[in-house]
Design an enzyme around this catalytic site. Structure first.
Site, PDB file in Angstrom:
ATOM      1  N   ARG A   1      25.544  17.537  -9.236  1.00  0.00           N
ATOM      2  CA  ARG A   1      24.643  17.134 -10.165  1.00  0.00           C
ATOM      3  C   ARG A   1      25.230  16.347 -11.154  1.00  0.00           C
ATOM      4  O   ARG A   1      25.309  15.002 -11.693  1.00  0.00           O
ATOM      5  CB  ARG A   1      24.336  18.323 -11.574  1.00  0.00           C
TER       6      ARG A   1
ATOM      7  N   ARG B   1      27.814  29.605 -18.803  1.00  0.00           N
ATOM      8  CA  ARG B   1      27.075  28.692 -19.917  1.00  0.00           C
ATOM      9  C   ARG B   1      25.229  30.455 -19.342  1.00  0.00           C
ATOM     10  O   ARG B   1      25.449  30.628 -18.613  1.00  0.00           O
ATOM     11  CB  ARG B   1      25.759  27.712 -19.640  1.00  0.00           C
TER      12      ARG B   1
ATOM     13  N   ARG C   1      20.762  33.545 -15.852  1.00  0.00           N
ATOM     14  CA  ARG C   1      21.838  32.267 -16.037  1.00  0.00           C
ATOM     15  C   ARG C   1      20.681  31.344 -15.432  1.00  0.00           C
ATOM     16  O   ARG C   1      20.555  31.387 -14.411  1.00  0.00           O
ATOM     17  CB  ARG C   1      22.782  32.328 -15.647  1.00  0.00           C
TER      18      ARG C   1
ATOM     19  N   ARG D   1      16.549   9.107 -15.730  1.00  0.00           N
ATOM     20  CA  ARG D   1      18.076   9.488 -14.995  1.00  0.00           C
ATOM     21  C   ARG D   1      18.457   7.848 -13.872  1.00  0.00           C
ATOM     22  O   ARG D   1      18.898   8.328 -13.344  1.00  0.00           O
ATOM     23  CB  ARG D   1      17.588  10.394 -14.225  1.00  0.00           C
TER      24      ARG D   1
ATOM     25  N   LYS E   1      23.088  17.963 -24.023  1.00  0.00           N
ATOM     26  CA  LYS E   1      21.449  16.803 -24.148  1.00  0.00           C
ATOM     27  C   LYS E   1      20.335  17.709 -24.854  1.00  0.00           C
ATOM     28  O   LYS E   1      19.565  17.358 -26.289  1.00  0.00           O
ATOM     29  CB  LYS E   1      21.288  15.935 -23.280  1.00  0.00           C
TER      30      LYS E   1
HETATM   31  P1  ADP Z   1      21.164  18.873 -16.422  1.00  0.00           P
HETATM   32  O1  ADP Z   1      21.357  17.749 -16.776  1.00  0.00           O
HETATM   33  O2  ADP Z   1      22.390  19.551 -16.887  1.00  0.00           O
HETATM   34  O3  ADP Z   1      21.961  18.709 -14.562  1.00  0.00           O
HETATM   35  P2  ADP Z   1      18.389  19.181 -16.586  1.00  0.00           P
HETATM   36  O4  ADP Z   1      17.607  20.368 -16.867  1.00  0.00           O
HETATM   37  O5  ADP Z   1      18.083  18.021 -17.263  1.00  0.00           O
HETATM   38  O6  ADP Z   1      20.272  19.512 -16.869  1.00  0.00           O
HETATM   39  O7  ADP Z   1      18.089  19.089 -15.511  1.00  0.00           O
HETATM   40  C1  ADP Z   1      18.363  19.742 -13.788  1.00  0.00           C
HETATM   41  C2  ADP Z   1      17.985  19.545 -12.053  1.00  0.00           C
HETATM   42  O8  ADP Z   1      16.411  18.990 -12.983  1.00  0.00           O
HETATM   43  C3  ADP Z   1      18.464  17.977 -12.246  1.00  0.00           C
HETATM   44  O9  ADP Z   1      19.768  18.233 -11.115  1.00  0.00           O
HETATM   45  C4  ADP Z   1      17.442  17.162 -11.089  1.00  0.00           C
HETATM   46  O10 ADP Z   1      17.158  18.217 -10.140  1.00  0.00           O
HETATM   47  C5  ADP Z   1      16.099  17.860 -11.798  1.00  0.00           C
HETATM   48  N1  ADP Z   1      15.740  16.461 -12.783  1.00  0.00           N
HETATM   49  C6  ADP Z   1      15.848  17.110 -14.155  1.00  0.00           C
HETATM   50  N2  ADP Z   1      15.405  15.446 -15.218  1.00  0.00           N
HETATM   51  C7  ADP Z   1      15.576  14.489 -13.680  1.00  0.00           C
HETATM   52  C8  ADP Z   1      14.648  13.516 -13.404  1.00  0.00           C
HETATM   53  N3  ADP Z   1      14.069  12.863 -15.108  1.00  0.00           N
HETATM   54  N4  ADP Z   1      14.549  12.682 -12.845  1.00  0.00           N
HETATM   55  C9  ADP Z   1      15.113  13.764 -11.446  1.00  0.00           C
HETATM   56  N5  ADP Z   1      15.726  14.773 -11.242  1.00  0.00           N
HETATM   57  C10 ADP Z   1      15.268  15.289 -12.631  1.00  0.00           C
END
Ligand code: ADP
Length: 218
Positions: free
Chosen positions: A174, A129, A162, A90, A14
């Site tokens: 996650r 990564r 990282r 999300r 993404k």
């Molecule tokens: P990935 O999709 O690889 O997990 P992101 O950078 O999108 O990576 O998200 C990393 C972390 O940030 C998530 O595991 C969560 O803790 C938090 N996070 C990101 N976006 C949201 C969201 N829209 N709602 C709640 N938590 C979020």
């Protein structure tokens, strides 16, 4: 104005794809993950410990915090071309919030694009990564190392980092959060006729081309 949501499991690409889309179509990219990481760089931020506790465990940060971040970001960016949302919404509550919020300014979600990927490859992709600290180029210690060890191919920077949540235990959490909460958005957007699925198992550039085609036809 067009508003596009890009969603999919952690590691589905993404971030990479939304950067390219934002450039090509002159959209503002809103990545809630990036906004949260910025907050975590500043220990004096009043939300620091609340965010850190969830982030480091791979759990979703509360909807109240995230929705407010979205409102602040949109209010301060004021872009007429539109937005590409990466990592937001999300869950269904965030999806409903976004629709209500856009509606207030007579806007809407135009497409929700699912980056569909085989779960088997994800953990390996993420735990290996790392990124260039200077330009953000993404590498993988198994599949895509810099041509010269420890030197970024793009900007010749020599500092790499990282993500603190890219360890196996947190990645597993996650992925579980994705399955339990975010996957419900597939049905949510399908019912509204907004869902498009892209096969994200393919080469980055092939996926990009598909995304460009979809967005050009909106
Ligand atoms: P990935 O999709 O690889 O997990 P992101 O950078 O999108 O990576 O998200 C990393 C972390 O940030 C998530 O595991 C969560 O803790 C938090 N996070 C990101 N976006 C949201 C969201 N829209 N709602 C709640 N938590 C979020």
């Amino acid at each position: 104005m067009i508003n596009i949501i890009l969603f999919g499991a952690p590691g589905s690409g993404k971030g990479t794809q939304s950067d390219k889309i934002a450039k090509k179509f002159e959209l503002v990219k809103i990545s809630t993950g990036d906004i949260l990481r910025e907050c975590l760089n500043d220990a004096t931020n009043p939300l620091y410990s609340t965010i850190k506790e969830k982030y480091d465990k791979g759990q979703l940060v509360s909807d109240d915090i995230i929705n407010q971040m979205i409102v602040n970001y949109i209010d301060s960016s004021k872009n007429n071309n539109g937005y590409i949302f990466d990592g937001f919404p999300r869950n269904i509550a965030q999806g409903e919030f976004l629709q209500d919020y856009l509606q207030k300014s007579h806007n809407k979600v135009d497409k929700a694009i699912l980056m569909d990927i085989d779960a088997g490859v994800l953990i390996d992709r993420i735990v290996n990564r790392f990124t260039c600290n200077n330009c953000g180029a993404i590498y993988n210690s198994k599949t895509k190392k810099p041509t010269i060890d420890n030197v970024c191919d793009i900007c010749v920077g020599t500092n790499f980092k990282r993500r603190s949540d890219d360890n196996e235990e947190t990645v597993k959490k996650r992925l579980t959060e994705y399955k339990n909460l975010t996957e419900s958005l597939i049905n949510f957007y399908e019912k509204q006729g907004l869902l498009i699925t892209v096969d994200a198992n393919r080469e980055v550039d092939v996926v990009t081309q598909d995304l460009y085609d979809i967005i050009s036809h909106i």
